[in-house]
Design an enzyme around this catalytic site. Structure first.
Site, PDB file in Angstrom:
ATOM      1  N   LYS A  82      -3.152  -2.322  -7.895  1.00 33.43           N
ATOM      2  CA  LYS A  82      -3.409  -0.887  -8.019  1.00 33.43           C
ATOM      3  C   LYS A  82      -4.447  -0.625  -9.124  1.00 33.43           C
ATOM      4  CE  LYS A  82       1.238   0.349  -6.422  1.00 33.43           C
ATOM      5  NZ  LYS A  82       2.485   1.126  -6.735  1.00 33.43           N
ATOM      6  N   TYR A 125       0.736   6.077   1.941  1.00 35.61           N
ATOM      7  CA  TYR A 125       2.008   6.476   1.323  1.00 35.61           C
ATOM      8  C   TYR A 125       2.704   7.606   2.088  1.00 35.61           C
ATOM      9  CZ  TYR A 125       1.425   3.557  -2.852  1.00 35.61           C
ATOM     10  OH  TYR A 125       1.326   2.495  -3.726  1.00 35.61           O
ATOM     11  N   ASN A 131       2.631   0.526 -11.741  1.00 34.80           N
ATOM     12  CA  ASN A 131       3.383  -0.733 -11.682  1.00 34.80           C
ATOM     13  C   ASN A 131       2.571  -1.888 -11.082  1.00 34.80           C
ATOM     14  OD1 ASN A 131       3.409   0.116  -9.054  1.00 34.80           O
ATOM     15  ND2 ASN A 131       5.636   0.297  -8.888  1.00 34.80           N
ATOM     16  N   HIS A 180       1.354  -3.536  -5.143  1.00 34.86           N
ATOM     17  CA  HIS A 180       2.014  -3.024  -3.939  1.00 34.86           C
ATOM     18  C   HIS A 180       2.241  -4.170  -2.972  1.00 34.86           C
ATOM     19  CE1 HIS A 180       2.827  -0.623  -0.321  1.00 34.86           C
ATOM     20  NE2 HIS A 180       2.032  -1.480   0.306  1.00 34.86           N
ATOM     21  N   GLU A 209       0.064  -1.095   7.572  1.00 36.92           N
ATOM     22  CA  GLU A 209      -0.794  -1.080   6.375  1.00 36.92           C
ATOM     23  C   GLU A 209      -1.989  -2.017   6.529  1.00 36.92           C
ATOM     24  OE1 GLU A 209       1.951  -1.964   3.216  1.00 36.92           O
ATOM     25  OE2 GLU A 209       2.961  -0.031   3.395  1.00 36.92           O
TER      26      GLU A 209
END
Ligand code: IDP
Ligand code: MG
Length: 135
Positions: free
Chosen positions: A10, A50, A113, A116, A127
């Site tokens: 990310k 998302y 975080n 993913h 995805e």
């Protein structure tokens, strides 16, 4: 069974210089890289990625964050790669993620975080098609 999963480093991870660290863990573990790209997501792609969280209170902040700067998208392949990669990342909240996991070792905040991973064969297929339609 060999399977493929979508990996993201990310924007927080890219900005902090953690791409090499994450890719090193993937390669050392034994997964094969089958696609890899540095990219800044547009809002539509982020909202689609998302989509399951569209009604959550954190959704807008999450889309702002994931589109804010370049991320690294990858597809990795290997035995049980979907659950294996989830295990390597650790719990969503870094405060609950075990030491030795990416989130446990490298992150402190729920949103930021670092990584993913797809959570099921269905989301992996969705995805991967979203990020790498030519794969
Ligand atoms: P996952 O990334 O472990 O699959 P999800 O529940 O699918 O976790 O959430 C997607 C992402 O949304 C998380 O990785 C995190 O960046 C962010 N997120 C999840 N829950 C929260 C929250 O309660 N506050 C802020 N961000 C959140
Ligand atoms: Mg998820």
């Amino acid at each position: 069974m060999s399977e493929r999963t979508l990996v993201l480093v990310k924007p927080d991870g890219v900005a902090r210089g953690l791409v090499g660290e994450v890719l090193k863990r993937i390669e050392t573990k034994g997964y094969k890289l089958v696609a890899l790209e540095l990219r800044t997501l547009d809002r539509a792609t982020a909202e689609s990625h998302y989509g399951e969280h569209a009604d959550k209170p954190f959704f807008k902040d999450l889309v702002d964050f994931i589109t804010s700067a370049p991320l690294v998208a990858a597809v990795i392949e290997g035995n049980e790669a979907i659950s294996g990669w989830r295990n390597m990342m650790g719990a969503t909240n870094p405060l609950n993620a075990a030491q030795g996991t990416i989130r446990g070792d490298l992150a402190t905040e729920m949103q930021n975080n670092v990584s993913h991973g797809s959570d099921s064969p269905e989301s992996a297929a969705r995805e991967i098609a979203l990020f790498f339609p030519n794969l």
